[in-house]
Design a protein around this motif. Structure first.
Motif, mmCIF file in Angstrom:
data_model
loop_
_atom_site.group_PDB
_atom_site.id
_atom_site.type_symbol
_atom_site.label_atom_id
_atom_site.label_comp_id
_atom_site.label_asym_id
_atom_site.label_seq_id
_atom_site.Cartn_x
_atom_site.Cartn_y
_atom_site.Cartn_z
ATOM 1 N N ARG A 251 0.846 -1.186 0.000
ATOM 2 C CA ARG A 251 0.000 0.000 0.000
ATOM 3 C C ARG A 251 0.887 1.243 0.000
ATOM 4 O O ARG A 251 1.644 1.485 0.941
ATOM 5 C CB ARG A 251 -0.924 -0.007 1.214
ATOM 6 N N VAL A 252 0.805 2.044 -1.054
ATOM 7 C CA VAL A 252 1.631 3.245 -1.181
ATOM 8 C C VAL A 252 1.049 4.361 -0.329
ATOM 9 O O VAL A 252 -0.149 4.655 -0.389
ATOM 10 C CB VAL A 252 1.717 3.696 -2.655
ATOM 11 N N THR A 253 1.908 5.007 0.465
ATOM 12 C CA THR A 253 1.470 6.134 1.292
ATOM 13 C C THR A 253 2.029 7.465 0.799
ATOM 14 O O THR A 253 1.568 8.519 1.235
ATOM 15 C CB THR A 253 1.877 5.924 2.760
ATOM 16 N N GLY A 254 3.019 7.426 -0.106
ATOM 17 C CA GLY A 254 3.563 8.667 -0.646
ATOM 18 C C GLY A 254 4.899 8.446 -1.299
ATOM 19 O O GLY A 254 5.467 7.350 -1.236
ATOM 20 N N PRO A 255 5.429 9.486 -1.951
ATOM 21 C CA PRO A 255 6.741 9.363 -2.591
ATOM 22 C C PRO A 255 7.867 9.375 -1.560
ATOM 23 O O PRO A 255 7.751 9.999 -0.501
ATOM 24 C CB PRO A 255 6.811 10.584 -3.500
ATOM 25 N N LEU A 256 8.956 8.695 -1.888
ATOM 26 C CA LEU A 256 10.135 8.704 -1.025
ATOM 27 C C LEU A 256 10.848 10.053 -1.116
ATOM 28 O O LEU A 256 11.234 10.635 -0.101
ATOM 29 C CB LEU A 256 11.084 7.567 -1.445
ATOM 30 N N VAL A 257 11.027 10.552 -2.327
ATOM 31 C CA VAL A 257 11.635 11.864 -2.564
ATOM 32 C C VAL A 257 10.600 12.696 -3.316
ATOM 33 O O VAL A 257 10.508 12.626 -4.542
ATOM 34 C CB VAL A 257 12.934 11.747 -3.381
ATOM 35 N N PRO A 258 9.790 13.469 -2.631
ATOM 36 C CA PRO A 258 8.703 14.204 -3.287
ATOM 37 C C PRO A 258 9.205 15.191 -4.333
ATOM 38 O O PRO A 258 10.264 15.803 -4.177
ATOM 39 C CB PRO A 258 8.018 14.933 -2.122
ATOM 40 N N ASP A 259 8.422 15.336 -5.399
ATOM 41 C CA ASP A 259 8.685 16.351 -6.417
ATOM 42 C C ASP A 259 8.145 17.683 -5.896
ATOM 43 O O ASP A 259 6.939 17.833 -5.695
ATOM 44 C CB ASP A 259 7.972 15.957 -7.716
#
Length: 285
Positions: A121-129
Motif C-alpha cells: 500500500r503506497v502512502t507517498g513518494p520517497l523523494v517528493p517532487d
C-alpha cells in the motif's frame, strides 16, 4: 488509426520529457510522425531481442524504459549493436520512444508499479517532487504491508511476485526482524539511503546494491535491505504503462493493440549458489 505524433503526444502527457533528469535521454529516438500506429510493444530495454520481437509482432512503435543512447553517439553504423537496433527499426518502419526518469517520478510511476507487484500500500513518494502540489509525484515510494512479515517472509514475497531472474532476491539484516513499512525504488537505488533512513521505514527494496554502500547502510541503522535484479524491479512498469495507453486508446477510439514483452533482458543468465565457507574453501592462509 492514430498517427505516431498523436500517440507520442499522449505518452508525453503521461510522462512529460521536461520532468526527466538533465542527464537523461528520453523521447522519440526514431519514427515518422505521420505514420499510422496500430500495435505498440512495451519493454524495459531497447536491445536487439526486443526489436526482433517487435518485427515479428508487427508493431509500429516500441516504448522502452531504458534509453538507447544515454550518453549520445557519433554513429549509428549497423556494425555496432546499437546501430543495428536503429537500422532494424527504420527498415521495418518501427518507431522507438523512451520514458526513463520522467516515468520514474510520474504519478503513477515505476515505483508504483513495483509496489503494486508486491501488493504493498503506497502512502507517498520517497523523494517528493517539489513542483507537485498534490504531493504524489517523486522518486521511489513509501509503502505499508497489510500485516507485519519477517524479513525472510518479505524477501520470499518479492521472489514470488517479481519476474524470475538469475540473481533472485538478496536480503541484508536479521531474517527474523519484523517488517511493517518499506521504501521501494525501481532500478538502482543505493544513492537513496539517506532519504530512506530519514523516513524511518523498516526495509528498503531496490536493485543494484553495491558492497560498500550496503555495508555502510547496515552499520548506520537497523534498516533491512532487499536487493532484486534491476530489470525485475522495472518490468512491472511495462504492464502499468500499457494499461495507461489502453485507456487513452479507448477514450479516443483509436483501437490500438498494446503488448508487453515477456522477454527477459536482464544481462545475468545463470546463478550458482555458494557451497563453501572461508574455513572450508582451501584458500591458503
Amino acid at each position: 488509426m492514430p498517427r505516431l505524433s498523436e500517440v507520442i503526444a499522449a505518452l508525453d502527457a503521461l510522462w512529460p520529457p521536461s520532468r526527466a533528469e538533465q542527464w537523461d535521454a528520453v523521447g522519440t529516438v526514431c519514427g515518422d510522425p505521420d505514420a499510422e500506429v496500430t500495435r505498440v510493444l512495451f519493454a524495459v530495454d531497447p536491445v536487439q531481442e526486443i526489436v526482433d520481437e517487435a518485427v515479428e509482432l508487427g508493431a509500429d512503435l516500441v516504448v522502452t524504459h531504458h534509453p538507447l543512447y544515454l550518453r549520445g553517439t557519433t554513429t549509428v553504423e549497423a556494425g555496432t549493436f546499437k546501430g543495428r537496433v536503429v537500422h532494424t527499426l527504420i527498415k521495418n518502419d518501427i518507431a522507438l520512444h523512451v520514458a526513463h526518469t520522467n516515468a520514474d517520478t510520474a504519478d503513477p510511476g515505476v515505483s508504483d508499479a513495483l509496489a503494486g507487484a508486491l501488493d504493498l500500500r503506497v502512502t507517498g513518494p520517497l523523494v517528493p517532487d517539489p513542483t507537485d502540489p498534490a504531493g504524489r509525484r517523486g522518486l521511489g515510494r513509501i509503502c505499508e504491508l497489510d500485516h507485519p512479515e519477517t524479513l525472510r517472509e518479505f524477501a520470499a514475497r518479492a521472489a514470488s511476485r517479481l519476474p524470475s531472474t538469475a540473481q533472485g532476491i538478496r536480503a541484508a539484516g536479521d531474517p527474523d526482524a519484523l517488517i511493517r513499512t518499506v521504501a521501494v525504488s525501481g532500478g538502482s537505488g543505493d544513492s537513496l539511503f539517506e532519504q530512506v533512513r530519514a523516513v524511518g521505514v523498516d526495509a528498503f527494496l531496490t536493485a543494484d546494491l553495491r558492497h560498500h554502500p550496503a555495508s555502510e547502510a547496515r552499520e548506520r541503522s537497523p534498516l533491512a535491505l532487499v536487493d532484486a535484479a534491476h530489470w525485475a524491479t522495472e518490468w512491472p512498469w511495462c504492464e502499468q504503462a500499457a494499461a495507461q495507453l489502453d485507456a487513452i486508446s479507448e477514450r479516443h477510439g483509436w483501437g490500438l493493440r498494446t503488448h508487453v514483452s515477456r522477454t527477459v533482458t536482464d544481462p545475468w543468465t545463470a546463478h550458482a549458489p555458494s557451497v563453501t565457507s572461508p574455513s572450508t574453501s582451501g584458500a591458503p592462509n
